[in-house]
Design a protein around this motif. Sequence first.
Motif: not given
Length: 318
Positions: A86, A122, A126-127, A131
């Motif tokens: 990400a 991130l 991550g997302f 997402d």
Amino acid sequence: MNDAPASSLDKSDSTTDSKRSGVSGSRSSSLGSGITSGAGQSSGSGISSGSGISSGSPLSLSQWITTSSSVHLARSKQTWTGAGSAAGYVLRYLTPMRRLMLDIVGGEKEADRALAILVAHLVKAGFSGHDKGRLRDFLVRGIRSAAKAGYDEAIGERGKNDSLEIAEPKEKPAPPKMEMAQVDSPQWRAYWRDEILQRSWRSLERYQHARRYDRITHPHPAGDEAPREDLIHDVLRVAMSYPNESLESWAGRVASSTGRKVKPEEAQNQLELARIRFAQQIADEVAQTLETPDPAVIQSEIKALGLGKAFAGVKVQA
């Protein structure tokens, strides 16, 4: 590399000054943005008549343009939602992110700190299931959160300094201007459009370099003068930078910068190829910022960003 401003294509699609953009906007479509859908080939060259290229020339979209004669909207299958990293994917768009963050927090130091907070999040999370939809919408929300976190951090540090009775405590930071970070902000769309265009220009330049190397290592047989697309970036840049000059003048400018002879006919052929290749790069770039590369969604985003002029006179397929 010298990235010119994207102003030649980033105007509203309702703008009628085709000489300024270097791309004709006379073709109509369901989007009203210069995107011509369907399997039929457009009749015009897509270059304004004042540019020195006559519309309907036998060289326009001629025998040279065969396998690359149309733009495929959903060609790219890479999307931001499927990115392995990400943080790594988002860093591609650091320039527009930083421009917006500067609008919100005011100072470069504060902007860079807030962006570091966002990237760190991130990397860690991550997302985090967010997402969905458009990447630019996700980033606006992330930028807002990071700007607030940076402000809270600065306030906390100032409080610590006060408790230590430091002689010259830091000036109280200004609160972030959250009203600048709206999903549908015209300013944010302009920043995002500039980035899509710049990435497309860089892709076109890399493609040209590959074809230039191919020209050197695999020369055409004697008598074969088919364009090798080794001038497509340079020709398109010149045509957009000097829209009122003649084809002969464009060829001369490209010849001067490349150090080899360029005939007007070759410049015109490569210009037609460049327009198709550039429009394809834009379609690919836009697709990679969406949740799914659906042609209708890609068309909608192209229209929303005001990029339809790049597709004027170009055949577009799903």
